[in-house]
Structures are given as C-alpha cells and as structure tokens.
Design a protein around this motif. Structure first.
Motif, PDB file in Angstrom:
ATOM      1  N   MET A 306      39.887  35.026  28.357  1.00  0.00           N
ATOM      2  CA  MET A 306      38.564  35.263  28.932  1.00  0.00           C
ATOM      3  C   MET A 306      37.469  34.737  28.010  1.00  0.00           C
ATOM      4  N   ALA A 307      37.623  34.944  26.703  1.00  0.00           N
ATOM      5  CA  ALA A 307      36.634  34.458  25.738  1.00  0.00           C
ATOM      6  C   ALA A 307      36.538  32.936  25.757  1.00  0.00           C
ATOM      7  N   ALA A 308      37.643  32.283  26.094  1.00  0.00           N
ATOM      8  CA  ALA A 308      37.657  30.820  26.197  1.00  0.00           C
ATOM      9  C   ALA A 308      37.064  30.338  27.517  1.00  0.00           C
ATOM     10  N   GLY A 309      36.724  31.296  28.394  1.00  0.00           N
ATOM     11  CA  GLY A 309      36.145  30.940  29.690  1.00  0.00           C
ATOM     12  C   GLY A 309      37.173  30.601  30.743  1.00  0.00           C
ATOM     13  N   THR A 310      38.433  30.965  30.499  1.00  0.00           N
ATOM     14  CA  THR A 310      39.510  30.673  31.438  1.00  0.00           C
ATOM     15  C   THR A 310      39.725  31.859  32.376  1.00  0.00           C
ATOM     16  N   GLN A 311      39.822  31.577  33.657  1.00  0.00           N
ATOM     17  CA  GLN A 311      40.001  32.640  34.639  1.00  0.00           C
ATOM     18  C   GLN A 311      41.434  33.170  34.623  1.00  0.00           C
ATOM     19  N   LEU A 312      41.581  34.459  34.935  1.00  0.00           N
ATOM     20  CA  LEU A 312      42.867  35.149  34.839  1.00  0.00           C
ATOM     21  C   LEU A 312      43.444  35.440  36.219  1.00  0.00           C
ATOM     22  N   ILE A 313      44.763  35.235  36.355  1.00  0.00           N
ATOM     23  CA  ILE A 313      45.506  35.666  37.540  1.00  0.00           C
ATOM     24  C   ILE A 313      46.679  36.469  36.992  1.00  0.00           C
ATOM     25  N   VAL A 314      46.552  37.791  36.993  1.00  0.00           N
ATOM     26  CA  VAL A 314      47.489  38.625  36.239  1.00  0.00           C
ATOM     27  C   VAL A 314      47.884  39.882  37.016  1.00  0.00           C
ATOM     28  N   GLU A 315      49.079  40.380  36.699  1.00  0.00           N
ATOM     29  CA  GLU A 315      49.548  41.619  37.318  1.00  0.00           C
ATOM     30  C   GLU A 315      48.704  42.776  36.795  1.00  0.00           C
ATOM     31  N   GLY A 316      48.137  43.551  37.714  1.00  0.00           N
ATOM     32  CA  GLY A 316      47.133  44.530  37.342  1.00  0.00           C
ATOM     33  C   GLY A 316      47.658  45.855  36.833  1.00  0.00           C
ATOM     34  N   ASN A 317      46.774  46.571  36.154  1.00  0.00           N
ATOM     35  CA  ASN A 317      46.949  47.972  35.786  1.00  0.00           C
ATOM     36  C   ASN A 317      45.535  48.534  35.632  1.00  0.00           C
ATOM     37  N   ASP A 318      45.401  49.787  35.243  1.00  0.00           N
ATOM     38  CA  ASP A 318      44.066  50.392  35.148  1.00  0.00           C
ATOM     39  C   ASP A 318      43.155  49.602  34.220  1.00  0.00           C
ATOM     40  N   ALA A 340      52.878  34.769  43.593  1.00  0.00           N
ATOM     41  CA  ALA A 340      52.700  33.448  44.203  1.00  0.00           C
ATOM     42  C   ALA A 340      51.484  33.415  45.131  1.00  0.00           C
ATOM     43  N   ASN A 341      51.377  34.403  46.005  1.00  0.00           N
ATOM     44  CA  ASN A 341      50.236  34.443  46.932  1.00  0.00           C
ATOM     45  C   ASN A 341      48.911  34.609  46.193  1.00  0.00           C
ATOM     46  N   ALA A 342      48.927  35.384  45.109  1.00  0.00           N
ATOM     47  CA  ALA A 342      47.701  35.578  44.331  1.00  0.00           C
ATOM     48  C   ALA A 342      47.212  34.255  43.745  1.00  0.00           C
ATOM     49  N   VAL A 343      48.149  33.466  43.220  1.00  0.00           N
ATOM     50  CA  VAL A 343      47.786  32.156  42.651  1.00  0.00           C
ATOM     51  C   VAL A 343      47.249  31.232  43.745  1.00  0.00           C
ATOM     52  N   ILE A 344      47.996  31.127  44.834  1.00  0.00           N
ATOM     53  CA  ILE A 344      47.595  30.232  45.938  1.00  0.00           C
ATOM     54  C   ILE A 344      46.205  30.602  46.463  1.00  0.00           C
ATOM     55  N   ASN A 345      45.995  31.886  46.721  1.00  0.00           N
ATOM     56  CA  ASN A 345      44.720  32.334  47.291  1.00  0.00           C
ATOM     57  C   ASN A 345      43.552  32.143  46.327  1.00  0.00           C
ATOM     58  N   TYR A 346      43.774  32.461  45.046  1.00  0.00           N
ATOM     59  CA  TYR A 346      42.669  32.357  44.090  1.00  0.00           C
ATOM     60  C   TYR A 346      42.308  30.892  43.826  1.00  0.00           C
ATOM     61  N   VAL A 347      43.319  30.046  43.703  1.00  0.00           N
ATOM     62  CA  VAL A 347      43.057  28.615  43.489  1.00  0.00           C
ATOM     63  C   VAL A 347      42.306  28.039  44.684  1.00  0.00           C
ATOM     64  N   ASP A 348      42.683  28.451  45.872  1.00  0.00           N
ATOM     65  CA  ASP A 348      42.019  27.959  47.090  1.00  0.00           C
ATOM     66  C   ASP A 348      40.537  28.311  47.129  1.00  0.00           C
ATOM     67  N   GLN A 349      40.186  29.473  46.579  1.00  0.00           N
ATOM     68  CA  GLN A 349      38.788  29.927  46.638  1.00  0.00           C
ATOM     69  C   GLN A 349      37.850  29.109  45.759  1.00  0.00           C
ATOM     70  N   LYS A 350      38.385  28.503  44.709  1.00  0.00           N
ATOM     71  CA  LYS A 350      37.592  27.659  43.807  1.00  0.00           C
ATOM     72  C   LYS A 350      36.304  28.361  43.352  1.00  0.00           C
ATOM     73  N   ILE A 351      36.453  29.573  42.852  1.00  0.00           N
ATOM     74  CA  ILE A 351      35.311  30.366  42.405  1.00  0.00           C
ATOM     75  C   ILE A 351      34.855  29.886  41.030  1.00  0.00           C
TER      76      ILE A 351
END
Length: 414
Positions: A306-318, A340-351
């Motif tokens: 995150m400090a490097a400015g890279t977006q995260l796609i990670v298995e969640g917890n609290d 897999a779906n999380a990666v596909i969906n997030y990449v598609d959004q191009k946020i």
C-alpha cells in the motif's frame, strides 16, 4: 514525558529475516527517536556480528521444525544481572518461548512492568510439529492464556488477535496496535516508471500485461497454493495476466510442482528471496498485490504494498477489511474460491488510486503512529503498576496495624 530504559526479549531478531524481526527493529527505532533507550536480549546466531551495541545475545539452539529459527535455552541470571545494571524501567517480550520466559522472570525479580506483543497465531503452525499430532489447539489455548495473563498488558496487532486471546481466557489489559512501517522505504519516489518497466521486462512482462505480485515466505500456511489453483480461471478471462512470486521457504518445491500440474508455467515466475532494499522495486513494478493467506496476525506486506501505491486484492479478515476501506486501495474477498472472481472483477473496474485517500492511509500505517501508540500504552501500564504497588504497600501497613491493635488494647487495659 518519561524517558524509559526498555528491554526487548525476543527469540527472533536480525540477521534472521521475519516480520517479527522487522516489527521489533521498527519499534526500536521509533522509541529511540523519542529519547528512550532500548536493549535487545535475544538469541545467539552464527550469522550475527560478534559485537552489536545494545544487543545482548544469550545461548540458543535451532527451534524444533523451524531450523532457521532459534530459541534461548539458558541465561536467566546473566540476563537479570545485565538488566539490573542497566536499570531497566520496563520489559517488552516478543515471544512466548525461551527469551520471553526469561523476560518474565527478570521483570518479576526487578518488580517492573512486563508488556507482551502476541505476534503469532500458533494454531496456524501446528502442522510443522509432528504434523499436528503432538501439540493440539487446546494446548495452545492453555499455554497462551498462562503466559499472557502473567504480563502487565498485551499488544495485539489486529482485531483477530484480541478476539482469540479473549476466547483463550486472557483477562489483562489489551490494546490493538497494528505494527507500523517506515513509509519512505516503500514510497520511494526514486523508483521511476522506467525502472519499474525495466523490472517488468526482466520478468518477461510487457506494458500490456497485468502483473500480480505475491511476496512472502514460501510456507504452507501462507496459502500461496490457493493463488495457483485460482490462476487457470483468471487466465480464461484475462490471458494477459502474469503471476510473480517473490520469496523463498520450505514450500517452494511443492508450489513449483503445483504450477506444472496446473499447466501455468508460462504465466508464473518464481523470483526467490530478494534483498530488503530491492523489495520496493517489485511492489512498484506490480499492478496488484495478491494474497490468500489466513495465518497473519497483521501482515506487513499488505501495508508495504500500500505504501508503494500498489492496489491490494487479498483474502479478508477484520484487520484487512478495515485497512482496505476505499475501493481505490483494493478489495478483499471471503474464501479461497472467491479469489479468481475477485481478481477478474477488480481488474475490470480499472479504479484509479486517489492520492488524498492514500496519503491519509499512509499516516495510519506509519511507524510514527505505531511508536506513539506503544509509548502511550507503556505509560498507562507504568502508571497502573505504580498504583498497584502503592495499594499493596497500603495493604501491608493495614495488616501490620491490625496485628498491633490487640497488643495496644491489652496495654491500655493494663
């Protein structure tokens, strides 16, 4: 403000490479910046320098099933004499084993507060010891409760830790303080887009491809296998994806075999372990940082990315669900099967990343805030310790007075 002399007792410290060692070094630096003195009581290590100022090394042996880790086996009297000579005000233990036990004994003998940080969720690591057949979760619960409850207070890196310790029956003061990171080590404005592209080319990744980065110790509990299992489904929808795995460890060969079994060798690159000063280069080169680990108490690689400015796609917890609280920072998912779906969906959004949101988040995860919160907890526990000592002294005085009363009454009668 009090200027304290603090003794860290830990079985893990540099030159051993681990998240715990990094956390301890970060805290040491922050405390010293505030004028405190920090002394580290830790294990001997064949790769350590013979003399390192402020570091006291005690006899140790390799730890069972973790031969790259060590545990203190003796030195209580030696540690006590040094701690007494240094006139320590507080002890902070970072392990529940050898050095941690010594720290408790020294603290009790010196009658000073002993703070503990619960770094590791041991139930996630039982498979390393006789495949989990010798030590059971019930043993972990009993030992953790026994050890932690004999501390003055405990620091929990995340909500998950504090929930677990409450379930174990821990009843001492607890405070959630996530480990901070040195932002400038990963923000790195000196890493130019050209440098990132050069790194990508060295990995066989061009501008039009999507680089997913996994960076951690390659061990079973890091669950990198779930990323590899999910990769074929991602490639069906995103054939331009490449996975880069940075790190080394006992599970590497198994992961390499799994990559071949899934027939994704052309899409996966194992880099191995890289020097600390090069880690940020990989964060900057990546499009997304990915993780399916469920064993972290916190996980410094998330905040480093995150400090490097890279977006995260990670298995969640609290902890992670609170950390990634804006879409521009990344996304979390619930189970391995959702990866897999999380990666596909997030990449598609191009946020796009929002610089203002990122700047605010960087202070929250900074070493500066981490150090300030720890100092605040230290001061609270020292005040509580002083109050308890005064109450005990009052109890002793009252008890002596009660013992004298009968004799006083007899004297007055006589």
């Amino acid at each position: 403000m009090l200027f304290l002399k603090i003794g860290f007792f830990t079985d893990t410290y540099f030159p051993q490479v681990s998240g715990v060692a990094t956390s301890i070094k970060t805290l040491k630096d922050q405390l010293e910046e505030h004028g405190h003195q920090v002394y580290i009581f830790t294990t001997t290590d064949p790769n350590a320098p013979r003399f390192d100022e402020g570091i006291i090394r005690m006899p140790s042996v390799p730890f069972v099933s973790f031969t790259d880790r060590r545990v203190v086996v003796r030195g209580m009297w030696y540690a006590y004499l040094i701690a007494k000579e240094l006139e320590l005000d507080l002890i902070h233990t970072h392990t529940e084993f050898g050095a941690g036990i010594l720290g408790k004994m020294v603290g009790k003998k010196m009658k000073i507060p002993v703070v503990h940080t619960y770094h590791t969720m041991y139930e996630d690591y039982l498979h390393y010891i006789a495949n989990g057949k010798v030590i059971r979760p019930a043993h972990v619960k009993y030992f953790s409760r026994l050890f932690v409850n004999h501390s003055s207070g405990v620091i929990c890196p995340s909500e998950r830790v504090i929930k677990t310790l409450k379930e174990y029956g821990v009843s001492i003061p607890m405070r959630i303080i996530p480990t901070g990171i040195e932002i400038d080590k990963f923000e790195r404005p000196d890493i130019t887009p050209e440098m990132s592209q050069k790194t990508r080319r060295s990995l066989g990744i061009d501008e039009n491809q999507v680089m997913l980065l996994s960076l951690s110790r390659l061990s079973y509990e890091k669950n990198i296998q779930a990323i590899i299992y999910g990769l074929p489904a991602i490639l069906k929808m995103k054939p331009n994806v490449k996975l880069v795995i940075v790190g080394d460890g006992p599970y590497r060969e198994d992961l390499e075999v799994l990559v071949k079994q899934k027939q994704v060798e052309k899409f996966v690159t194992f880099v191995g372990e890289v020097p600390n000063n090069e880690v940020a280069i990989y964060y900057h080169a990546a499009d997304y940082f990915v993780s399916t680990s469920t064993s972290e108490t916190q996980g410094l690689t998330y905040t480093e990315a995150m400090a490097a400015g890279t977006q995260l796609i990670v298995e969640g917890n609290d902890y992670l669900n609170n950390l990634i609280n804006y879409d521009c920072l990344g996304t979390t998912f619930e189970t391995d099967e959702d990866f897999a779906n999380a990666v596909i969906n997030y990449v598609d959004q191009k946020i796009a990343m929002d610089p203002a949101i990122l700047a605010k988040k960087l202070y929250e995860i900074s070493a500066e805030k981490f150090g300030a919160k720890i100092i605040e907890f230290y001061e609270d526990l020292i005040a509580l310790n002083q109050l308890e000592r005064e109450e005990k002294q009052e109890e002793v005085i009252l008890k002596k007075m009660k013992m004298k009363l009968p004799s006083l009454k007899r004297s007055s009668i006589d």
